[in-house]
Design a protein around this motif. Sequence first.
Motif, PDB file in Angstrom:
ATOM      1  N   GLU A 101       0.836  -1.209   0.000  1.00 51.88           N
ATOM      2  CA  GLU A 101       0.000   0.000   0.000  1.00 51.88           C
ATOM      3  C   GLU A 101       0.866   1.252   0.000  1.00 51.88           C
ATOM      4  O   GLU A 101       0.587   2.209  -0.739  1.00 51.88           O
TER       5      GLU A 101
ATOM      6  N   GLY B  63       2.075   2.111  -3.230  1.00 56.25           N
ATOM      7  CA  GLY B  63       1.036   2.435  -4.193  1.00 56.25           C
ATOM      8  C   GLY B  63       0.663   1.285  -5.110  1.00 56.25           C
ATOM      9  O   GLY B  63      -0.058   1.456  -6.085  1.00 56.25           O
TER      10      GLY B  63
ATOM     11  N   THR C 131      -4.357  -0.821  -3.429  1.00 59.25           N
ATOM     12  CA  THR C 131      -5.292   0.121  -2.824  1.00 59.25           C
ATOM     13  C   THR C 131      -6.341  -0.692  -2.069  1.00 59.25           C
ATOM     14  O   THR C 131      -6.522  -1.880  -2.342  1.00 59.25           O
TER      15      THR C 131
ATOM     16  N   ASN D 193      -2.928  -2.140  -8.062  1.00 61.18           N
ATOM     17  CA  ASN D 193      -2.734  -0.898  -8.811  1.00 61.18           C
ATOM     18  C   ASN D 193      -1.453  -1.077  -9.631  1.00 61.18           C
ATOM     19  O   ASN D 193      -0.354  -0.941  -9.104  1.00 61.18           O
TER      20      ASN D 193
END
Length: 114
Positions: free
Chosen positions: A54, A57, A60, A73
Motif C-alpha cells: 500500500e 502504491g 489500494t 494498482n
Amino acid sequence: MDEEQVVFRALADPTRRALLDALFAQDGQSVGQLVSLFPAVTRFAVMKHLTVLEEAGLVTTERVGREKHHHLNPVPIAQIADRWVGKYAQPFTRALLDVRSAAEGTHRPQQEQP
C-alpha cells in the motif's frame, strides 16, 4: 526514499510479489482470502506485506462493511517499466527489427539515434 525506491523495495520480496499475483488473478480480496493462499505465512505477516504494498502504491483498499478489500494498482509497475525497461529494450528491439528486415530482404531505413 523516493517513489521508485519504495516500489523496488516492495517488489524485492517474493511473498509480496506472490500477493500481487494473487490480486492480479482475483482483484478485491480480503485479508482472510489472501491469508488462506499462504498457509506458511501468519496473518500478521500478510498484513505487514500488504502495508508495504500500500505504501508503494501497488495496492489500494476499500472498506466493504467490516472488511477491507485489496485491489492491485499496476500504475507504479508500468511507470518503472517505462522509465527503466523501455529505454534499455529499445536499442535491442531496433536491432532485432534490423536483423529481421535483413533476413526477409526488405529495406528499413536507419533511424537516427537520439
